[in-house]
Enzyme design. Structure first.
Site, PDB file in Angstrom:
ATOM      1  N   ILE A  19      -0.728  28.517  -1.321  1.00  0.00           N
ATOM      2  CA  ILE A  19      -1.145  27.218  -1.878  1.00  0.00           C
ATOM      3  C   ILE A  19      -2.445  27.389  -2.661  1.00  0.00           C
ATOM      4  O   ILE A  19      -2.616  26.823  -3.745  1.00  0.00           O
ATOM      5  CB  ILE A  19      -1.287  26.178  -0.750  1.00  0.00           C
ATOM      6  CG1 ILE A  19       0.108  25.826  -0.235  1.00  0.00           C
ATOM      7  CG2 ILE A  19      -2.026  24.930  -1.227  1.00  0.00           C
ATOM      8  CD1 ILE A  19       0.124  24.998   1.019  1.00  0.00           C
ATOM      9  N   TYR A  54      13.965  31.923  10.911  1.00  0.00           N
ATOM     10  CA  TYR A  54      12.995  32.065  12.001  1.00  0.00           C
ATOM     11  C   TYR A  54      11.923  33.098  11.637  1.00  0.00           C
ATOM     12  O   TYR A  54      10.789  33.033  12.075  1.00  0.00           O
ATOM     13  CB  TYR A  54      13.691  32.512  13.300  1.00  0.00           C
ATOM     14  CG  TYR A  54      14.424  31.393  13.972  1.00  0.00           C
ATOM     15  CD1 TYR A  54      13.736  30.376  14.616  1.00  0.00           C
ATOM     16  CD2 TYR A  54      15.810  31.341  13.945  1.00  0.00           C
ATOM     17  CE1 TYR A  54      14.407  29.335  15.221  1.00  0.00           C
ATOM     18  CE2 TYR A  54      16.504  30.292  14.547  1.00  0.00           C
ATOM     19  CZ  TYR A  54      15.782  29.296  15.184  1.00  0.00           C
ATOM     20  OH  TYR A  54      16.458  28.258  15.780  1.00  0.00           O
ATOM     21  N   ASP A  71       6.493  31.389  -1.182  1.00  0.00           N
ATOM     22  CA  ASP A  71       5.266  31.128  -1.946  1.00  0.00           C
ATOM     23  C   ASP A  71       5.565  30.875  -3.425  1.00  0.00           C
ATOM     24  O   ASP A  71       4.817  30.178  -4.099  1.00  0.00           O
ATOM     25  CB  ASP A  71       4.287  32.301  -1.820  1.00  0.00           C
ATOM     26  CG  ASP A  71       3.398  32.152  -0.584  1.00  0.00           C
ATOM     27  OD1 ASP A  71       3.167  30.999  -0.173  1.00  0.00           O
ATOM     28  OD2 ASP A  71       2.963  33.173  -0.039  1.00  0.00           O
ATOM     29  N   GLU A 149       1.024  47.897   6.546  1.00  0.00           N
ATOM     30  CA  GLU A 149       1.972  47.790   5.421  1.00  0.00           C
ATOM     31  C   GLU A 149       1.285  47.460   4.102  1.00  0.00           C
ATOM     32  O   GLU A 149       1.780  47.786   3.035  1.00  0.00           O
ATOM     33  CB  GLU A 149       3.012  46.695   5.674  1.00  0.00           C
ATOM     34  CG  GLU A 149       3.959  46.955   6.798  1.00  0.00           C
ATOM     35  CD  GLU A 149       3.492  46.272   8.065  1.00  0.00           C
ATOM     36  OE1 GLU A 149       2.260  46.112   8.235  1.00  0.00           O
ATOM     37  OE2 GLU A 149       4.351  45.913   8.883  1.00  0.00           O
ATOM     38  N   THR A 191     -15.252  37.227   8.747  1.00  0.00           N
ATOM     39  CA  THR A 191     -15.213  37.386   7.289  1.00  0.00           C
ATOM     40  C   THR A 191     -15.972  38.639   6.864  1.00  0.00           C
ATOM     41  O   THR A 191     -15.503  39.412   6.026  1.00  0.00           O
ATOM     42  CB  THR A 191     -15.805  36.143   6.593  1.00  0.00           C
ATOM     43  OG1 THR A 191     -15.012  35.024   6.957  1.00  0.00           O
ATOM     44  CG2 THR A 191     -15.826  36.294   5.083  1.00  0.00           C
ATOM     45  N   VAL A 241      -7.822  19.767   4.166  1.00  0.00           N
ATOM     46  CA  VAL A 241      -7.781  18.474   3.481  1.00  0.00           C
ATOM     47  C   VAL A 241      -7.133  17.439   4.387  1.00  0.00           C
ATOM     48  O   VAL A 241      -6.306  17.775   5.231  1.00  0.00           O
ATOM     49  CB  VAL A 241      -7.020  18.556   2.132  1.00  0.00           C
ATOM     50  CG1 VAL A 241      -7.893  19.170   1.070  1.00  0.00           C
ATOM     51  CG2 VAL A 241      -5.722  19.323   2.280  1.00  0.00           C
ATOM     52  N   GLY A 352      22.861  25.538   4.216  1.00  0.00           N
ATOM     53  CA  GLY A 352      22.858  26.335   5.429  1.00  0.00           C
ATOM     54  C   GLY A 352      23.968  27.352   5.475  1.00  0.00           C
ATOM     55  O   GLY A 352      24.913  27.296   4.693  1.00  0.00           O
ATOM     56  N   CYS A 379      24.156  21.514  -1.171  1.00  0.00           N
ATOM     57  CA  CYS A 379      24.940  22.736  -0.973  1.00  0.00           C
ATOM     58  C   CYS A 379      25.881  22.619   0.228  1.00  0.00           C
ATOM     59  O   CYS A 379      26.907  21.952   0.132  1.00  0.00           O
ATOM     60  CB  CYS A 379      24.025  23.945  -0.898  1.00  0.00           C
ATOM     61  SG  CYS A 379      24.894  25.448  -1.363  1.00  0.00           S
ATOM     62  N   ARG A 464      28.352  30.924  -1.488  1.00  0.00           N
ATOM     63  CA  ARG A 464      29.596  31.649  -1.779  1.00  0.00           C
ATOM     64  C   ARG A 464      30.777  30.702  -1.906  1.00  0.00           C
ATOM     65  O   ARG A 464      31.690  30.937  -2.662  1.00  0.00           O
ATOM     66  CB  ARG A 464      29.922  32.617  -0.641  1.00  0.00           C
ATOM     67  CG  ARG A 464      29.006  33.795  -0.569  1.00  0.00           C
ATOM     68  CD  ARG A 464      29.553  34.892   0.331  1.00  0.00           C
ATOM     69  NE  ARG A 464      28.634  36.015   0.289  1.00  0.00           N
ATOM     70  CZ  ARG A 464      27.558  36.105   1.051  1.00  0.00           C
ATOM     71  NH1 ARG A 464      27.281  35.146   1.911  1.00  0.00           N
ATOM     72  NH2 ARG A 464      26.748  37.137   0.938  1.00  0.00           N
ATOM     73  N   HIS A 509      20.748  23.587  -5.545  1.00  0.00           N
ATOM     74  CA  HIS A 509      19.516  23.351  -4.783  1.00  0.00           C
ATOM     75  C   HIS A 509      18.463  22.704  -5.696  1.00  0.00           C
ATOM     76  O   HIS A 509      17.515  23.373  -6.119  1.00  0.00           O
ATOM     77  CB  HIS A 509      18.989  24.669  -4.207  1.00  0.00           C
ATOM     78  CG  HIS A 509      19.818  25.174  -3.084  1.00  0.00           C
ATOM     79  ND1 HIS A 509      19.686  24.708  -1.797  1.00  0.00           N
ATOM     80  CD2 HIS A 509      20.829  26.065  -3.053  1.00  0.00           C
ATOM     81  CE1 HIS A 509      20.569  25.313  -1.013  1.00  0.00           C
ATOM     82  NE2 HIS A 509      21.277  26.141  -1.762  1.00  0.00           N
ATOM     83  N   GLU A 511      16.117  20.836  -4.989  1.00  0.00           N
ATOM     84  CA  GLU A 511      14.779  20.783  -4.392  1.00  0.00           C
ATOM     85  C   GLU A 511      13.873  21.877  -4.937  1.00  0.00           C
ATOM     86  O   GLU A 511      12.649  21.745  -4.930  1.00  0.00           O
ATOM     87  CB  GLU A 511      14.870  20.872  -2.860  1.00  0.00           C
ATOM     88  CG  GLU A 511      15.246  22.239  -2.263  1.00  0.00           C
ATOM     89  CD  GLU A 511      16.750  22.518  -2.221  1.00  0.00           C
ATOM     90  OE1 GLU A 511      17.505  21.802  -2.903  1.00  0.00           O
ATOM     91  OE2 GLU A 511      17.163  23.458  -1.509  1.00  0.00           O
TER      92      GLU A 511
END
Ligand code: GLN
Length: 536
Positions: A19, A54, A71, A149, A191, A241, A352, A379, A464, A509, A511
């Site tokens: 964000i 998940y 993201d 990683e 930090t 915020v 889904g 969908c 599909r 989709h 959205e």
């Protein structure tokens, strides 16, 4: 040559790095710059397409059919700019490419090593965005500094910064500054240590963006500046915020972050107010009322599984001046008692995979149809609505999708939803995923057309299974309107019910393309219909 703006994260994950990066993108666009954004994901999956919600939250799909990190959804929502295949680089895809090149003999007998082969591959992929001639390339590195990683990615961006030079590269480090309630103290040490880790690798952050739950005093900022070796005016506070995540561009702009970036890059562009975003926050802060939308899903307990759906619903609410209260309904609960939907003003069934909750979703579509509750099917949501209609209106009791035949251990009697190949009775049954942007032609006299206001639209897909063309006639005869058809492959893209306040479903989709300052037309009209119901 483009300027390279790198965003790393420290201390903990879940700070909202995506964000923040997207908000920086918005600020730069607002200053008249042409930007590209990309996300580096250090995990070993080639793409998140096969990861469970998940593990990963939603899979975000781009126009050119890449299955990517969520993201990228933030990037598009904040910048209004489409992302692409090039916008997400996973470690898995980097290693995959390098190993394929190795097998092809492209490296001419060399020993393949992390440096330079993997680091070069990362740099090349980032720099390939230069082809599009942006002013700034904004690169977000996933994970937290210190992750094993992430190391090779940090190494690659360190090298890249060195190569393009100091005037053309800049590092923003997003960090967490905790408040320890028992001691009543703000702590800067995490930090300091996170920046020390970065410096160990050879990266010196130019800006610290400090995520915090409390206000930071000047003494904290001074301390962070001194110990982290960051100029005082480049230590920026990004406190939680109160109203909405869409406030972040305004917060960062007030802190002067766009000015800092432009100065650092020696770019002169006039500053402009973020007028539409200010107006947006005004709307969010003073809603005319609340509308309740039930989202009937399988991952109701997860924050991120339906991220873009939830955001698009909020956007629809902004257009109506209403706050959307999302009621997460577990599909399995509806199976037992669909009347829980009496408490909502609209029902949405998201996309889904997998059979769990399927009968509950079909029941929810039926309940919305029979009780005139505004309905939007996405969908799998469209597929549920078609199955329901076939069973209960056309009398085809054995209607189902063939997707779960194996799991259910039986062959669907009326395959109203099936693979393309199954409709055509061909031998080869692969079931390739329809991914990315597909065109759709709308029926002029339809709710879909009313929403979009145009005949030809394009939306992104990830599925599909399709409505079986062999059942189209029977469905239409009983009153189902097939309001959107794909002109290229002749399959159903959208359905609706004419004698219902608002019952629309799409195979796509939508959205994924909604933005807070430019809500998607289907979500806008769906929420508007729900508001009408709420107001009685
Ligand atoms: N599982 C269904 C299909 O593959 C729907 C997918 C989705 O909702 N994205 O067609």
């Amino acid at each position: 040559m483009a300027k390279y703006l790198f965003i790393t994260g420290g201390v903990v994950s879940s700070l909202g790095k995506g964000i923040t990066a997207a908000s920086v993108g918005r600020l730069l666009i607002n200053r008249g710059l042409n930007i590209r954004m990309l996300k580096l994901d250090p995990y070993l999956n080639v793409d998140p397409g096969t990861m469970s919600p998940y593990q990963h939250g939603e899979v975000y799909v781009t126009d050119d059919g890449a299955e990517t990190d969520l993201d990228l959804g933030h990037y598009e929502r904040y910048t209004g700019q489409p992302t692409s295949q090039k916008s997400n680089i996973t470690a898995g895809s980097v290693y995959w490419n390098v190993l394929q090149k190795e097998r092809r003999g492209d490296y001419l007998g060399a020993t393949i090593q992390m440096i330079p082969h993997i680091s070069n591959e990362i740099k090349d992929r980032i720099q390939s965005l230069e082809d599009e001639n942006p002013d700034v390339i904004l690169i977000e590195l996933g994970g937290t500094v210190g992750d094993i990683e992430g190391l090779i990615f940090l190494e690659a961006i360190r090298q890249l910064a060195l190569e393009v030079g100091r005037d053309n590269s800049m590092f923003i480090h997003l960090t967490y500054v905790p408040f320890i309630a028992a001691a009543k103290e703000v702590k800067t040490k995490p930090t300091q240590q996170s920046v020390a880790k970065l410096r160990e690798i050879g990266i010196m952050p130019d800006v610290l963006v400090c995520r915090t739950e409390v206000d930071l005093e000047q003494e904290h900022l001074d301390k962070l500046s001194l110990f982290c070796n960051v100029q005082k005016d480049c230590v920026i506070v990004e406190k939680d915020v109160e109203t909405s995540i869409y406030e972040i561009p305004l917060v960062l702009s007030q802190a002067g972050l766009d000015e800092i970036i432009l100065n650092r890059f020696r770019i002169v562009k006039p500053s402009k107010p973020l007028t539409d975003w200010e107006a947006l926050i005004e709307t969010i802060k003073s809603p005319k009322g609340t509308v309740r939308i039930g989202v009937v899903g399988k991952y109701s307990e997860l924050q991120d599984a339906y991220k873009s759906i939830y955001e698009a619903l909020y956007h629809g609410g902004y257009a109506a001046g209403y706050e959307v209260d999302i009621v997460k309904v577990a599909a399995e609960d509806i199976e037992k008692d669909p009347s829980i939907l009496d408490t909502v003003d609209g029902v949405l069934i998201p996309g889904g995979f997998g059979s769990r909750g399927m009968e509950g979703k079909i029941r929810a579509a039926q309940y919305a149809r029979e009780n005139n509750i505004p309905f939007l099917g996405i969908c799998l949501g469209l597929q549920c609505a078609v199955i329901e209609f076939a069973r209960n209106v056309c009398g085809l009791t054995g209607a189902h999708t063939t997707e779960f035949d194996e799991e259910r251990g039986e062959k669907t009697e009326h395959p109203v939803v099936c693979l393309m190949e199954e409709q055509m009775d061909v031998e080869e049954k692969g079931g390739t995923m329809r991914l990315g942007a597909c065109p759709c032609i709308l029926e002029e006299n339809s709710k879909a057309f009313d929403a979009y206001g145009t005949k030809k639209v394009s939306e992104r897909h990830r599925h599909r299974y399709e409505v079986n063309n062999n059942y189209r006639e029977q469905l239409e005869e009983k009153g189902l309107v097939l309001s959107g058809i794909n002109p290229d492959i002749g399959v159903v893209e959208m359905i609706e019910l004419p004698d219902h306040p608002w019952f629309v479903a799409t195979q796509a989709h939508p959205e994924l393309k909604s933005q807070p300052v430019n809500p998607h037309p289907l979500f806008k009209d769906f929420v508007a219909a729900a508001v009408k119901k709420a107001e009685g």
